[in-house]
Design a protein around this motif. Structure first.
Motif, PDB file in Angstrom:
ATOM      1  N   GLU A   1       0.851  -1.231  -0.139  1.00 63.14           N
ATOM      2  CA  GLU A   1      -0.093   0.071  -0.080  1.00 63.14           C
ATOM      3  C   GLU A   1       0.851   1.372  -0.154  1.00 63.14           C
ATOM      4  OE1 GLU A   1      -2.913   0.279   3.109  1.00 63.14           O
ATOM      5  OE2 GLU A   1      -4.101  -1.238   1.965  1.00 63.14           O
TER       6      GLU A   1
ATOM      7  N   ILE B   1       1.451   5.470   0.372  1.00 65.27           N
ATOM      8  CA  ILE B   1       0.677   6.551   1.291  1.00 65.27           C
ATOM      9  C   ILE B   1      -0.192   7.393   0.123  1.00 65.27           C
ATOM     10  CG2 ILE B   1       2.830   8.234   0.487  1.00 65.27           C
ATOM     11  CD1 ILE B   1       0.877   7.736   4.170  1.00 65.27           C
TER      12      ILE B   1
ATOM     13  N   ARG C   1      -4.355   4.117   3.450  1.00 69.18           N
ATOM     14  CA  ARG C   1      -3.186   5.131   3.908  1.00 69.18           C
ATOM     15  C   ARG C   1      -3.585   6.654   3.583  1.00 69.18           C
ATOM     16  NH1 ARG C   1       2.832   3.493   3.159  1.00 69.18           N
ATOM     17  NH2 ARG C   1       2.925   4.996   4.772  1.00 69.18           N
ATOM     18  N   GLN C   2      -4.679   7.089   4.204  1.00 77.29           N
ATOM     19  CA  GLN C   2      -4.997   8.536   4.136  1.00 77.29           C
ATOM     20  C   GLN C   2      -5.321   8.832   2.521  1.00 77.29           C
ATOM     21  OE1 GLN C   2      -1.995  11.415   5.863  1.00 77.29           O
ATOM     22  NE2 GLN C   2      -1.014   9.438   6.780  1.00 77.29           N
TER      23      GLN C   2
END
Length: 239
Positions: free
Chosen positions: A56, A58, A63-64
């Motif tokens: 994953e 960012i 993740r946001q």
């Protein structure tokens, strides 16, 4: 496929039934894409005996996530931030995998290509690099993005920040490199790959770098690209 989570990192792990060689591929997806979107390619690679790890990234997946990745405002605020954070956290992530980096091939598609290029330039101890429709020439690619999107030129501060990560400023890169790009790419210009290839072959005088162009291919991965990728992986030898 197994979903694994450890110390703040999540990734999908695809394990082959028959291991061809002691190489694992870490596959980074493109801007606005997802881990799940790489399932077909990852599964295809496992059929040829390769383990595949899809982390994953960012500002994607859980993740946001950002929402509208097509927004120019979001793209210009977060594209390079995403690339830079991914490069900065590389050491911690690869340590958690508990796989020798000498056995890892970094592979990136589109934005993922920027990530893996920046990572291997900063930490050149990997088995190889594959960049598909991405770029290893950060400053030039950003200049091309801005022309394409009718955006103002970079400020000196913005250019300096990019230069700190730009692989074209790094004098390393022992690992074999494979670059694949469609000639009709309207999202990430092939000129970034061409510029980087010239840097590698003329300034660094690398001989273990291959650059394949694909006529009439836009910002996608063709079957021919995958066939060339698998052939390159099968010929790859660990040092």
């Amino acid at each position: 496929m197994l979903r694994k989570e450890t110390n703040g990192f999540s990734y999908d792990f695809y394990e082959p039934k028959d291991v061809k060689k002691d190489i694992s591929i870490v596959l980074f997806h493109g801007w606005g894409s997802t881990v799940e979107s790489q399932k077909e390619l990852a599964t295809r690679l496992t059929k040829h005996g390769y383990s595949v790890i899809v982390p994953e990234i960012i500002y994607h997946d859980d993740r946001q996530p950002l929402g509208n990745y097509l927004s120019k405002e979001i793209k210009y605020a977060y594209f390079w931030k995403t690339v830079m954070v991914s490069i900065d956290e590389a050491s911690a992530f690869y340590k958690l995998l508990n796989i020798p980096t000498e056995n890892l091939v970094l592979m990136g598609i589109s934005m993922g290509g920027f990530i893996v290029n920046g990572t291997i330039a900063a930490h050149d101890q990997f088995a190889g690099l594959v960049n598909i429709n991405g770029s290893g020439s950060f400053v030039l690619s950003e200049q091309l993005f801005r022309v394409m999107d009718d955006q103002p030129e970079m400020t000196d501060k913005e250019k300096q920040l990019l230069e700190n990560y730009d692989p074209i400023k790094k004098g390393r890169l022992k690992a074999p490199i494979l670059m694949l790009h469609g000639t009709q790419d309207t999202q990430v210009s092939i000129e970034g790959q061409k510029n980087y290839y010239t840097y590698l072959t003329e300034q660094l005088r690398k001989t273990n770098v291959f650059f394949n162009e694909y006529s009439d291919i836009n910002h996608t991965i063709s079957d021919e690209m995958i066939e060339d990728l698998i052939q390159w992986l099968n010929q790859l030898t660990l040092s």
